[in-house]
Design an enzyme around this catalytic site. Sequence first.
Site, PDB file in Angstrom:
ATOM      1  N   ASP A 340       0.858  -1.172   0.000  1.00 58.28           N
ATOM      2  CA  ASP A 340       0.000   0.000   0.000  1.00 58.28           C
ATOM      3  C   ASP A 340       0.900   1.229   0.000  1.00 58.28           C
ATOM      4  OD1 ASP A 340      -2.346   1.497   0.248  1.00 58.28           O
ATOM      5  OD2 ASP A 340      -2.174   1.552   2.424  1.00 58.28           O
ATOM      6  N   ASP A 630      -2.278  -0.960   5.753  1.00 62.40           N
ATOM      7  CA  ASP A 630      -2.756  -0.521   7.064  1.00 62.40           C
ATOM      8  C   ASP A 630      -4.251  -0.233   7.073  1.00 62.40           C
ATOM      9  OD1 ASP A 630      -2.725   1.712   5.459  1.00 62.40           O
ATOM     10  OD2 ASP A 630      -2.009   3.072   7.027  1.00 62.40           O
ATOM     11  N   ASP A 634      -7.105  -3.066   2.553  1.00 65.56           N
ATOM     12  CA  ASP A 634      -6.019  -4.028   2.316  1.00 65.56           C
ATOM     13  C   ASP A 634      -6.329  -5.423   2.860  1.00 65.56           C
ATOM     14  OD1 ASP A 634      -4.239  -2.003   1.241  1.00 65.56           O
ATOM     15  OD2 ASP A 634      -4.044  -1.272   3.284  1.00 65.56           O
TER      16      ASP A 634
END
Length: 905
Positions: A340, A630, A634
């Site tokens: 990410d 986070d 995700d």
Amino acid sequence: MQQNHHHTGLTDAQVLESRKKHGENILTPPAKEPLWKQFIEKFTDPIIIILLIALALSVGVACYEYFSGHAAASIFLEPAGIMVAIVLATVVGFLFELSANKKFDILNKVNDDTLVKVIRNENICQITKKEVVVGDIMLLETGEEVPADGELLEAVSLQINESTLTGEPVIKKTINPADFDKEATYPSNHALKGTTVADGHGMMQVLKVGDATEYGKVYEGAQIDSSVETPLNQQLDKLADLITKASYVIASLIIAGRLIGYFVEAGGLQVADWVQFGGYVLNTVMIAVTLIVVAVPEGLPMAITLSLALSMKRMLSTNNLVRKMHACETMGAATVICTDKTGTLTQNQMKVWNCDFYDLNDYPDNKNQTNHSSDIIYEGIAVNSTAYLDYSDKSKIRALGNPTEGALLLWLHDKEINYLPLRENAEVVEQLTFSTERKYMATIVRSPLLGKKVLYVKGAPEIVLELSKNIPAKKEDIHAQLFNYQNKAMRTLGFAFQIIEDGDKTLYIHEGKLQNTNLSFVGIVAISDPIRVEVPDAVKTCLNAGIGVKIVTGDTPGTAKEIGRQIGLWQDDEPEIHHLTGTEFAAMDDKTLLERILNLKILSRARPMDKQRLVQLLQSKNQVVAVTGDGTNDAPALNAAQVGLSMGDGTSVAKEASDITILDNSFSSISRAVLWGRSLYQNIQRFILFQLTINVVACLIVLIGAFLGTESPLTVTQMLWVNLIMDTFAALALASLPPNKKVMNDKPRKTTDHIINRGMAKNILGAGVFFVVLLFGVLQYFKHADISSLRQFNLVDFGSSFFNFSKGNGLSPYELSLFFSIFVLLQFWNMFNAKAFMSNKSAFAVLNQCKGFLAVAFVILIGQWLIVTIGGEMFNVVPLKFADWGIIIGGSSLVLWIGEARRMF
């Protein structure tokens, strides 16, 4: 835009009806497996399964021997030992994972009892998040978390942080269709559960609650069992298969060879004594079963469990909280890391990247000239803002409110300027808050600095520039600078001010906009969510280690590419084929994507399920995938990957779906996890080298004894000491070796690789055969010479007795004790060779960093001395003379010196 309507909200009866129809606003928690089931799962390990088979065979043999009167009750020590090995290996792993999960639960507490404001029964009231129902009219204010999905009814300067769902920190929300962002991941007039109001305020009608929300769908996707077999498990399956086949083949050879030998000796089938033959066959089968039991490396499961457990503990000291033991090693096999952007590669906190402020006295016809240029800028930033700073944690000052405004306050803080006195001492006369329509904020204050009223303006640079009359530079140059910043995916703000003289009655703010102003343009500021300082080096380390890095983000293509450029992943001349948007990705079929997937570097505007699909496509190309993230967005990908890595300050959903939590949110901790994983795999290979050498020697001794008609000189209890206690200590010794940084120069291993590589196979067979020849020679020598001390050893007699296959004098208890100690000490010194294996260094290299290894080696040596000295009848030993101990230790160390010579040349 703001639209005010009279909203009555739901009645109590409507609330009950809605809750009955649409359910409560809670997420259905994942069904946790009961502890007993988690423990039983430990028995599915391939080596444990072999041990269970060996246990059954060993119990069968022990029962036959005991009840037929051929052996005493001590015969049950072997199955008891195997049982101990199984229980230890499973219990240790289970307890370590249980401990890690307890730490995780403390880290991951969720509170559904936070109060929110809703309109019910024509009144504004407060209820808990979990009491919100579909149809509720909800008030949204700065800093609050949105508790459900809904459609906006009012939006005043409303900006929402959607990073938990899309990766984008600030999304402007509006109810004006003309201002809708068609490229936005979610509609511009919707607010979603789990996101946070960054600025402004609004009102929404709840459309979905609980599991039906976008957050809930992602949460549900994160619970789908997408587990794939880890590379280590695949390789241990192959090893178990190899051990099983090898032991069955050798056992078959024993049965066939002994039967042929029997009939040859008996003179054929006709003259064989069938009663005697029946006993002989039964004895042969017992020998074959014994060999199968000996072939099983009882210490291997315990060794791997200890290695993983020790790595779990040591990785915690490097900010990697490992929840699932396999993840320690699987990180070392990773071939792709899908990461990410927000909060992983970047700091997830907007900061001022550069300021271009002008000297206020350089304006040719400026009526706003002052000797307080810097102070005017500082005061303007402090008072013309709705953001605050949270000083509760002095080590990490946090911005509250609009992240962009917060960045300006943090910039003041870095200059050791406290914004609060500046704001509190300046009386606000009039203010226009920022709106997406105006694209600027304006505040008139009574400035204690100048003793006059001052109008401060900040906003989109193009707008502020057009409003300004006094501009110190060419507009073309300013626009060029803006274009440069915006190409680097930075947000820009323009600043202007005007001193309002005493007695000036001009109306500067009227009907929600500025008028009649004589603004002086102060300058522009570039703001970005900066990459973490350590990320470029960590990404370079991963790339050099042969690991592909892919950015998967909900951000715009421009922002994603710029972050890729800053971390060294995206080059200026990078082919566009290495980038896809979420829309393009979703439109492609799997066959087309599989052709592009390995070269893909950036997936922008990605939705949560896009990430999961990407992971699964990579896995279908035999890639071992690690995913970092986070946000709630995700979670499905974290769950689907072989290793999911969540951030310590990530959402509870992300952490629940992960295998490892990175406590310091640092990408460099991820590259350290790869280093630990690869080093751990090397240490496991070293132990397998050490363990299987012992098993090869033991098997060959049983095999030779079977054809020569002699019993094994090693008793069951002696082999249990070697296979369980000594091997467990050896596993601790090898697992305690420090990580080898050179492993990061290697390419990831293939999932099809066997855990025993060619070099290991040569070492196992070479050392095994050498030990067997040496031990067979010792055995033959002891049978034909009455040895009471090794000082009587004669090399000529040793050579002549090697091929003497007569029964000799048998072995005395002292000779059996000597043989047992020689066997163990050969393995002891071979442990040092195992330590140096694959390092191309001496076994004595970096011993100062291997105190744990040396301590365990010393314990093994003392343990062997104690067993021989006080083991007595249980271990079938008698104490040895100190001189003989010296000769055994010195003579058997030849194994190490031969290894050192090989490594040197």
